[in-house]
Design an enzyme around this catalytic site. Structure first.
Site, PDB file in Angstrom:
ATOM      1  N   SER A   5       0.928  -1.223  -0.001  1.00 40.38           N
ATOM      2  CA  SER A   5      -0.021   0.051   0.022  1.00 40.38           C
ATOM      3  C   SER A   5       0.689   1.129   0.171  1.00 40.38           C
ATOM      4  O   SER A   5       1.785   1.422   0.697  1.00 40.38           O
ATOM      5  CB  SER A   5      -0.863   0.047   1.436  1.00 40.38           C
ATOM      6  OG  SER A   5      -1.954  -0.998   1.365  1.00 40.38           O
TER       7      SER A   5
ATOM      8  N   ASP B  41     -14.556   3.123   8.220  1.00 37.76           N
ATOM      9  CA  ASP B  41     -14.976   2.983   6.925  1.00 37.76           C
ATOM     10  C   ASP B  41     -15.642   4.319   6.799  1.00 37.76           C
ATOM     11  O   ASP B  41     -16.492   4.579   7.296  1.00 37.76           O
ATOM     12  CB  ASP B  41     -16.175   1.810   7.022  1.00 37.76           C
ATOM     13  CG  ASP B  41     -16.956   1.686   5.560  1.00 37.76           C
ATOM     14  OD1 ASP B  41     -16.631   2.479   4.923  1.00 37.76           O
ATOM     15  OD2 ASP B  41     -17.850   0.840   5.696  1.00 37.76           O
TER      16      ASP B  41
ATOM     17  N   ILE C 131      -7.339   6.367   0.364  1.00 39.81           N
ATOM     18  CA  ILE C 131      -8.214   5.582   0.262  1.00 39.81           C
ATOM     19  C   ILE C 131      -9.039   5.791  -1.157  1.00 39.81           C
ATOM     20  O   ILE C 131      -9.043   6.925  -1.900  1.00 39.81           O
ATOM     21  CB  ILE C 131      -9.302   5.992   1.209  1.00 39.81           C
ATOM     22  CG1 ILE C 131      -8.738   5.366   2.643  1.00 39.81           C
ATOM     23  CG2 ILE C 131     -10.870   5.230   1.004  1.00 39.81           C
ATOM     24  CD1 ILE C 131      -9.478   5.938   3.809  1.00 39.81           C
TER      25      ILE C 131
ATOM     26  N   ALA D  32     -13.514   1.433  -6.568  1.00 40.60           N
ATOM     27  CA  ALA D  32     -14.538   1.297  -7.786  1.00 40.60           C
ATOM     28  C   ALA D  32     -14.906   0.014  -8.033  1.00 40.60           C
ATOM     29  O   ALA D  32     -13.996  -0.794  -7.877  1.00 40.60           O
ATOM     30  CB  ALA D  32     -13.920   2.128  -8.843  1.00 40.60           C
TER      31      ALA D  32
ATOM     32  N   TYR E 183      -9.153   3.808 -16.858  1.00 41.25           N
ATOM     33  CA  TYR E 183      -9.284   4.366 -15.671  1.00 41.25           C
ATOM     34  C   TYR E 183     -10.676   4.877 -15.124  1.00 41.25           C
ATOM     35  O   TYR E 183     -11.024   4.864 -14.000  1.00 41.25           O
ATOM     36  CB  TYR E 183      -8.153   5.413 -15.273  1.00 41.25           C
ATOM     37  CG  TYR E 183      -7.803   5.652 -13.955  1.00 41.25           C
ATOM     38  CD1 TYR E 183      -7.328   4.666 -13.128  1.00 41.25           C
ATOM     39  CD2 TYR E 183      -8.010   6.938 -13.426  1.00 41.25           C
ATOM     40  CE1 TYR E 183      -6.877   5.134 -11.614  1.00 41.25           C
ATOM     41  CE2 TYR E 183      -7.670   7.123 -12.050  1.00 41.25           C
ATOM     42  CZ  TYR E 183      -7.166   6.170 -11.353  1.00 41.25           C
ATOM     43  OH  TYR E 183      -6.947   6.579  -9.967  1.00 41.25           O
TER      44      TYR E 183
ATOM     45  N   LYS F  12     -11.287  10.817  -9.185  1.00 43.54           N
ATOM     46  CA  LYS F  12     -10.038  11.740  -8.906  1.00 43.54           C
ATOM     47  C   LYS F  12     -10.077  13.227  -9.436  1.00 43.54           C
ATOM     48  O   LYS F  12      -9.683  14.016  -8.721  1.00 43.54           O
ATOM     49  CB  LYS F  12      -8.753  11.157  -9.657  1.00 43.54           C
ATOM     50  CG  LYS F  12      -8.381   9.611  -8.924  1.00 43.54           C
ATOM     51  CD  LYS F  12      -8.133   9.690  -7.695  1.00 43.54           C
ATOM     52  CE  LYS F  12      -7.480   8.426  -7.062  1.00 43.54           C
ATOM     53  NZ  LYS F  12      -7.489   8.166  -5.741  1.00 43.54           N
TER      54      LYS F  12
ATOM     55  N   ILE G 153       1.759   2.217  -9.358  1.00 40.70           N
ATOM     56  CA  ILE G 153       2.560   1.509  -8.448  1.00 40.70           C
ATOM     57  C   ILE G 153       1.353   0.335  -8.153  1.00 40.70           C
ATOM     58  O   ILE G 153       0.238   0.070  -8.224  1.00 40.70           O
ATOM     59  CB  ILE G 153       2.445   2.038  -7.031  1.00 40.70           C
ATOM     60  CG1 ILE G 153       3.403   3.252  -7.285  1.00 40.70           C
ATOM     61  CG2 ILE G 153       3.046   0.948  -6.097  1.00 40.70           C
ATOM     62  CD1 ILE G 153       3.369   4.236  -5.876  1.00 40.70           C
ATOM     63  N   ARG G 154       2.159  -0.953  -8.434  1.00 39.83           N
ATOM     64  CA  ARG G 154       1.440  -2.478  -8.103  1.00 39.83           C
ATOM     65  C   ARG G 154       0.978  -2.443  -6.809  1.00 39.83           C
ATOM     66  O   ARG G 154       1.577  -3.111  -5.865  1.00 39.83           O
ATOM     67  CB  ARG G 154       2.385  -3.456  -8.784  1.00 39.83           C
ATOM     68  CG  ARG G 154       1.634  -4.821  -9.311  1.00 39.83           C
ATOM     69  CD  ARG G 154       2.588  -5.880  -9.464  1.00 39.83           C
ATOM     70  NE  ARG G 154       3.520  -5.424 -10.688  1.00 39.83           N
ATOM     71  CZ  ARG G 154       3.016  -5.521 -12.084  1.00 39.83           C
ATOM     72  NH1 ARG G 154       2.142  -5.823 -12.211  1.00 39.83           N
ATOM     73  NH2 ARG G 154       4.185  -5.397 -12.680  1.00 39.83           N
ATOM     74  N   THR G 155      -0.389  -1.950  -6.630  1.00 36.39           N
ATOM     75  CA  THR G 155      -0.537  -2.364  -5.276  1.00 36.39           C
ATOM     76  C   THR G 155      -2.215  -3.295  -5.482  1.00 36.39           C
ATOM     77  O   THR G 155      -2.615  -3.658  -6.514  1.00 36.39           O
ATOM     78  CB  THR G 155      -1.208  -0.943  -4.579  1.00 36.39           C
ATOM     79  OG1 THR G 155      -2.295  -0.494  -5.439  1.00 36.39           O
ATOM     80  CG2 THR G 155      -0.175  -0.125  -4.425  1.00 36.39           C
ATOM     81  N   LEU G 156      -2.760  -3.628  -4.342  1.00 30.66           N
ATOM     82  CA  LEU G 156      -4.134  -4.333  -4.315  1.00 30.66           C
ATOM     83  C   LEU G 156      -5.164  -3.521  -5.194  1.00 30.66           C
ATOM     84  O   LEU G 156      -5.629  -4.216  -6.078  1.00 30.66           O
ATOM     85  CB  LEU G 156      -4.651  -4.400  -2.925  1.00 30.66           C
ATOM     86  CG  LEU G 156      -5.555  -5.450  -2.599  1.00 30.66           C
ATOM     87  CD1 LEU G 156      -4.970  -6.862  -2.808  1.00 30.66           C
ATOM     88  CD2 LEU G 156      -6.136  -5.334  -1.168  1.00 30.66           C
TER      89      LEU G 156
HETATM   90  P1  NAD Z   1      -4.184  -0.171  -1.664  1.00 30.51           P
HETATM   91  O1  NAD Z   1      -5.494  -1.064  -2.257  1.00 30.51           O
HETATM   92  O2  NAD Z   1      -3.260  -0.779  -0.807  1.00 30.51           O
HETATM   93  O3  NAD Z   1      -5.007   1.091  -0.739  1.00 30.51           O
HETATM   94  C1  NAD Z   1      -6.480   1.505  -0.835  1.00 30.51           C
HETATM   95  C2  NAD Z   1      -6.994   1.467   0.336  1.00 30.51           C
HETATM   96  O4  NAD Z   1      -8.422   2.011   0.325  1.00 30.51           O
HETATM   97  C3  NAD Z   1      -7.242   0.113   1.261  1.00 30.51           C
HETATM   98  O5  NAD Z   1      -6.389   0.258   2.549  1.00 30.51           O
HETATM   99  C4  NAD Z   1      -8.805  -0.087   1.437  1.00 30.51           C
HETATM  100  O6  NAD Z   1      -8.952  -0.769   2.611  1.00 30.51           O
HETATM  101  C5  NAD Z   1      -9.079   1.496   1.436  1.00 30.51           C
HETATM  102  N1  NAD Z   1     -10.387   1.526   1.470  1.00 30.51           N
HETATM  103  C6  NAD Z   1     -11.392   1.201   0.393  1.00 30.51           C
HETATM  104  N2  NAD Z   1     -12.603   1.405   0.749  1.00 30.51           N
HETATM  105  C7  NAD Z   1     -12.573   1.993   2.087  1.00 30.51           C
HETATM  106  C8  NAD Z   1     -13.544   2.406   2.911  1.00 30.51           C
HETATM  107  N3  NAD Z   1     -14.989   2.320   2.656  1.00 30.51           N
HETATM  108  N4  NAD Z   1     -13.056   2.982   4.110  1.00 30.51           N
HETATM  109  C9  NAD Z   1     -11.909   3.011   4.365  1.00 30.51           C
HETATM  110  N5  NAD Z   1     -10.973   2.644   3.622  1.00 30.51           N
HETATM  111  C10 NAD Z   1     -11.331   2.223   2.291  1.00 30.51           C
HETATM  112  O7  NAD Z   1      -4.050   0.614  -2.894  1.00 30.51           O
HETATM  113  P2  NAD Z   1      -3.114   1.942  -3.214  1.00 30.51           P
HETATM  114  O8  NAD Z   1      -2.718   2.046  -4.817  1.00 30.51           O
HETATM  115  O9  NAD Z   1      -1.879   2.024  -2.087  1.00 30.51           O
HETATM  116  O10 NAD Z   1      -4.178   3.009  -3.050  1.00 30.51           O
HETATM  117  C11 NAD Z   1      -4.016   3.997  -2.050  1.00 30.51           C
HETATM  118  C12 NAD Z   1      -4.423   5.599  -3.006  1.00 30.51           C
HETATM  119  O11 NAD Z   1      -3.364   5.715  -3.968  1.00 30.51           O
HETATM  120  C13 NAD Z   1      -5.870   5.558  -3.647  1.00 30.51           C
HETATM  121  O12 NAD Z   1      -6.557   6.678  -3.395  1.00 30.51           O
HETATM  122  C14 NAD Z   1      -5.435   5.253  -5.167  1.00 30.51           C
HETATM  123  O13 NAD Z   1      -6.338   5.499  -5.844  1.00 30.51           O
HETATM  124  C15 NAD Z   1      -4.108   6.096  -5.203  1.00 30.51           C
HETATM  125  N6  NAD Z   1      -3.260   6.046  -6.353  1.00 30.51           N
HETATM  126  C16 NAD Z   1      -2.711   4.711  -6.627  1.00 30.51           C
HETATM  127  C17 NAD Z   1      -1.872   4.451  -7.697  1.00 30.51           C
HETATM  128  C18 NAD Z   1      -1.250   3.131  -8.088  1.00 30.51           C
HETATM  129  O14 NAD Z   1      -0.756   2.992  -9.053  1.00 30.51           O
HETATM  130  N7  NAD Z   1      -1.520   2.339  -7.144  1.00 30.51           N
HETATM  131  C19 NAD Z   1      -1.662   5.579  -8.463  1.00 30.51           C
HETATM  132  C20 NAD Z   1      -2.099   7.062  -8.003  1.00 30.51           C
HETATM  133  C21 NAD Z   1      -3.006   7.158  -6.820  1.00 30.51           C
END
Ligand code: NAD
Length: 256
Positions: free
Chosen positions: A20, A67, A95, A98, A158, A165, A194-197
């Protein structure tokens, strides 16, 4: 690292696992001497967050449920934080959500429910959190959220998240405008892929990643450490003149 955030307390929302972006931010903040509080979405995430928080040396972090779709949850979470520490200096909002079926094909096929879900969790939540956090930032503060270039441009697959966003980025500007008089700054970091969940939900994420590695000015993918270190800057006095801004931490891809 430098003790830029010594004696300060930050709430980190959105750690799901060690990949994350929130966890990258947590590690950078910890290295800068900050005290951390973590929040998680559902019970399913609790253990993973507690286990990660326990790896931070010399610190016992508060870990709380929140939440963001529930106003009561957000309110009771910040009430518990207030009771525990009194004052906080910032919040990292990491957070988004979608429906997977809407992160592929044509944006045109987004349904009303999916649209509102993405807006609720990924955009409105920042405003809900800012409202509660404000009352705890009695010494001024800094709120940082995470966005993506898909909020500024139409990026393949996206879709509905890009629209969320755009809404999040506009919220940053309005919140910055409201909270500046209280010494509270609000900024976004626009991270490269970034490769995340969460990233797994975006169809053909690999090709988006490859494009950055091949074409971005720095010719490499973004890391959570790079985002974390920019968050330290945005939380520290070094950025005291910066609010309503969107800093791209994306190997420079956005200039192309
Ligand atoms: P991640 O899946 O690790 O984190 C997303 C988090 O959102 C999770 O911890 C999840 O539990 C939380 N979440 C979802 N629904 C929720 C709710 N109802 N209440 C509280 N928390 C909730 O993935 P990530 O990539 O680390 O995402 C973090 C942020 O970074 C997001 O806003 C994402 O859009 C943004 N982002 C990600 C990337 C990427 O490529 N990974 C790039 C730019 C921006």
């Amino acid at each position: 690292g430098m003790n830029l955030l010594e004696g300060k307390t930050y709430v980190v929302m959105g750690v799901a696992n060690q990949r994350s972006i929130a966890w990258g931010i947590a590690r950078s903040l910890h290295s800068a001497g900050a005290k951390l509080i973590f929040t998680y979405a559902t019970e399913r995430m609790e253990k993973s967050v507690r286990d990660l928080a326990a790896t931070l040396e010399g610190q016992e972090s508060l870990v709380l449920p929140c939440d963001v779709t529930s106003d009561e949850d957000v309110a009771s979470c910040f009430k518990a934080i207030k009771e525990a520490v009194g004052t906080i200096h910032g919040v990292a909002h990491c957070i988004a959500f979608a429906n997977k079926e809407e992160l592929k094909g044509e944006y045109l096929n987004t349904n009303r429910e999916g649209f509102l879900l993405a807006q609720n969790i990924s955009a409105y939540s920042l405003t809900a959190v800012a409202k509660e956090a404000r009352t705890l930032m009695t010494e001024g503060g800094s709120i940082v959220t995470l966005t993506y270039l898909g909020g500024e441009r139409a990026i393949k697959n996206y879709n509905v998240m890009g629209v969320a966003k755009a809404s999040l980025e506009a919220s940053v500007k309005y919140l910055a405008s409201d909270l500046g008089k209280d010494g509270i700054r609000v900024n976004a970091i626009s991270a490269g892929p970034i490769r995340t969940l969460s990233a797994k939900g975006v169809s053909d994420f690999n090709s988006i990643l490859r494009e950055i590695e091949e074409r971005a000015p720095l010719r490499r993918a973004t890391t959570t450490e790079e985002v974390g270190d920019t968050a330290v800057y945005l939380f520290s006095h070094l950025s005291r003149g910066v609010t309503g801004e969107n800093i791209h931490v994306d190997s420079g891809y956005h200039v192309l």
